[in-house]
Design a protein around this motif. Structure first.
Motif, mmCIF file in Angstrom:
data_model
loop_
_atom_site.group_PDB
_atom_site.id
_atom_site.type_symbol
_atom_site.label_atom_id
_atom_site.label_comp_id
_atom_site.label_asym_id
_atom_site.label_seq_id
_atom_site.Cartn_x
_atom_site.Cartn_y
_atom_site.Cartn_z
ATOM 1 N N GLY A 96 -7.620 -37.821 -10.981
ATOM 2 C CA GLY A 96 -7.164 -39.199 -11.149
ATOM 3 C C GLY A 96 -7.525 -39.797 -12.488
ATOM 4 N N GLU A 97 -8.024 -38.970 -13.410
ATOM 5 C CA GLU A 97 -8.416 -39.447 -14.735
ATOM 6 C C GLU A 97 -7.233 -39.471 -15.700
ATOM 7 N N MET A 98 -6.233 -38.617 -15.417
ATOM 8 C CA MET A 98 -5.055 -38.533 -16.265
ATOM 9 C C MET A 98 -3.803 -38.498 -15.394
ATOM 10 N N SER A 99 -2.668 -38.628 -16.058
ATOM 11 C CA SER A 99 -1.371 -38.487 -15.410
ATOM 12 C C SER A 99 -0.645 -37.338 -16.094
ATOM 13 N N LEU A 100 0.405 -36.825 -15.481
ATOM 14 C CA LEU A 100 1.216 -35.826 -16.173
ATOM 15 C C LEU A 100 1.849 -36.440 -17.415
ATOM 16 N N VAL A 101 2.258 -37.700 -17.301
ATOM 17 C CA VAL A 101 2.931 -38.391 -18.405
ATOM 18 C C VAL A 101 2.233 -39.708 -18.702
ATOM 19 N N GLY A 102 1.982 -39.937 -19.977
ATOM 20 C CA GLY A 102 1.349 -41.177 -20.421
ATOM 21 C C GLY A 102 0.923 -41.016 -21.868
ATOM 22 N N PRO A 103 0.422 -42.058 -22.493
ATOM 23 C CA PRO A 103 -0.076 -41.925 -23.874
ATOM 24 C C PRO A 103 -1.205 -40.895 -23.939
ATOM 25 N N ARG A 104 -1.202 -40.060 -24.959
ATOM 26 C CA ARG A 104 -2.233 -39.047 -25.080
ATOM 27 C C ARG A 104 -3.611 -39.688 -25.260
ATOM 28 N N PRO A 105 -4.655 -39.166 -24.588
ATOM 29 C CA PRO A 105 -6.001 -39.708 -24.762
ATOM 30 C C PRO A 105 -6.556 -39.307 -26.127
ATOM 31 N N LEU A 106 -6.922 -40.276 -26.924
ATOM 32 C CA LEU A 106 -7.422 -40.017 -28.275
ATOM 33 C C LEU A 106 -8.941 -40.067 -28.283
ATOM 34 N N LEU A 107 -9.542 -40.424 -29.410
ATOM 35 C CA LEU A 107 -10.997 -40.409 -29.528
ATOM 36 C C LEU A 107 -11.599 -41.771 -29.207
ATOM 37 N N MET A 108 -12.811 -41.758 -28.663
ATOM 38 C CA MET A 108 -13.490 -43.003 -28.311
ATOM 39 C C MET A 108 -13.683 -43.898 -29.529
ATOM 40 N N GLN A 109 -13.935 -43.286 -30.701
ATOM 41 C CA GLN A 109 -14.214 -44.098 -31.888
ATOM 42 C C GLN A 109 -12.994 -44.844 -32.412
ATOM 43 N N TYR A 110 -11.810 -44.525 -31.873
ATOM 44 C CA TYR A 110 -10.609 -45.246 -32.292
ATOM 45 C C TYR A 110 -10.458 -46.601 -31.597
ATOM 46 N N LEU A 111 -11.145 -46.793 -30.473
ATOM 47 C CA LEU A 111 -10.954 -47.997 -29.664
ATOM 48 C C LEU A 111 -11.082 -49.305 -30.462
ATOM 49 N N PRO A 112 -12.117 -49.477 -31.291
ATOM 50 C CA PRO A 112 -12.233 -50.741 -32.020
ATOM 51 C C PRO A 112 -11.249 -50.868 -33.185
ATOM 52 N N LEU A 113 -10.522 -49.802 -33.492
ATOM 53 C CA LEU A 113 -9.588 -49.829 -34.622
ATOM 54 C C LEU A 113 -8.189 -50.292 -34.233
ATOM 55 N N TYR A 114 -7.908 -50.339 -32.924
ATOM 56 C CA TYR A 114 -6.572 -50.717 -32.479
ATOM 57 C C TYR A 114 -6.313 -52.209 -32.629
ATOM 58 N N SER A 115 -5.065 -52.563 -32.904
ATOM 59 C CA SER A 115 -4.645 -53.961 -32.772
ATOM 60 C C SER A 115 -4.546 -54.247 -31.273
ATOM 61 N N SER A 116 -4.418 -55.509 -30.902
ATOM 62 C CA SER A 116 -4.317 -55.836 -29.477
ATOM 63 C C SER A 116 -3.062 -55.209 -28.879
ATOM 64 N N ARG A 117 -1.997 -55.110 -29.663
ATOM 65 C CA ARG A 117 -0.779 -54.464 -29.180
ATOM 66 C C ARG A 117 -1.004 -52.970 -28.969
ATOM 67 N N GLN A 118 -1.643 -52.317 -29.923
ATOM 68 C CA GLN A 118 -1.898 -50.884 -29.799
ATOM 69 C C GLN A 118 -2.817 -50.579 -28.620
ATOM 70 N N SER A 119 -3.733 -51.490 -28.319
ATOM 71 C CA SER A 119 -4.662 -51.290 -27.203
ATOM 72 C C SER A 119 -3.952 -51.257 -25.858
ATOM 73 N N ARG A 120 -2.721 -51.740 -25.813
ATOM 74 C CA ARG A 120 -1.974 -51.751 -24.557
ATOM 75 C C ARG A 120 -1.677 -50.341 -24.058
ATOM 76 N N ARG A 121 -1.834 -49.337 -24.911
ATOM 77 C CA ARG A 121 -1.626 -47.949 -24.487
ATOM 78 C C ARG A 121 -2.603 -47.557 -23.383
ATOM 79 N N HIS A 122 -3.702 -48.334 -23.234
ATOM 80 C CA HIS A 122 -4.689 -48.039 -22.200
ATOM 81 C C HIS A 122 -4.428 -48.799 -20.906
ATOM 82 N N GLU A 123 -3.256 -49.420 -20.793
ATOM 83 C CA GLU A 123 -2.897 -50.097 -19.551
ATOM 84 C C GLU A 123 -2.414 -49.121 -18.486
ATOM 85 N N VAL A 124 -2.203 -47.872 -18.881
ATOM 86 C CA VAL A 124 -1.809 -46.813 -17.945
ATOM 87 C C VAL A 124 -2.732 -45.614 -18.148
#
Length: 203
Positions: free
Chosen positions: A100-128
């Motif tokens: 239940g940590e991943m789905s067959l389809v969804g945004p690829r999981p990237l690196l933890m250190q990228y989290l603070p670099l996203y814009s608020s729009r880009q952060s929406r990739r973690h809504e799924v």
């Protein structure tokens, strides 16, 4: 709920059907690259919560004179490149799907250190839940810029459906056979994400 049922049933079926392939790859990785045969790394999942993603190992542990790991492109062997180009290294992520940590389809999981670099729009990739494959992967994969990838990820979040997932899975098979967009020029995969000009914008 329907997506989760589809993911669970499909992942279980694929793990059982591909068990001989998984065992063979494990033996080849141990022989060519050494042990452990799996590479695990903490990645952000749904809501940015960390989980341990599982992949087949594709790099050696080669180090320089100071004991530091060599750059990725120097540790990535021809066998490792083959695993990546065919996406065979991604098969163990089916275990993450079952958990239940991943789905067959969804945004690829990237690196933890990228989290603070996203814009608020880009952060929406973690809504799924992150996926083994995704809309960005079938529309250019690593040949895209980071900004293009994130726009495709957000598009998927806004338009996700089971029918779209099936469409992406079918297109993924074609991409794997053709080995399209495996890496950016001069990189083992892609250059690290360092933030975008629109980081502080909601565009």
């Amino acid at each position: 709920m329907l997506k989760r049922i589809f993911d669970t049933v499909s992942a279980l079926f694929l793990l059982l059907a591909l068990l001989p392939v998984l065992l063979l790859i494990s033996l080849l990785v141990a022989w060519r690259l050494g042990t452990p045969v799996f590479f695990t790394q903490t990645r952000p999942g749904l809501g940015g919560r960390p989980f341990r993603m599982i992949k087949f190992r594709t790099m050696t542990n080669g180090r320089d004179a100071d004991g530091e790991l060599l750059p990725d492109d120097q540790r990535l062997t021809p066998f490792g490149r083959f695993l990546r180009s065919t996406s065979l290294d991604e098969l163990p992520e089916l275990i993450n799907v079952l958990r239940g940590e991943m789905s067959l389809v969804g945004p690829r999981p990237l690196l933890m250190q990228y989290l603070p670099l996203y814009s608020s729009r880009q952060s929406r990739r973690h809504e799924v839940r992150p996926g083994i494959t995704g809309w960005a992967q079938v529309n250019g994969r690593n040949a895209l810029s980071w900004e293009q990838k994130f726009e495709l990820d957000v598009w998927y979040v806004d338009n996700q459906s089971l029918l779209l997932d099936i469409r992406i899975l079918m297109r993924t098979l074609i991409k794997v056979v053709r080995r399209d967009g495996i890496s950016q020029e001069g990189e083992a995969t892609m250059a690290p994400f360092t933030g975008s000009p629109a980081r502080n914008s909601d565009r």
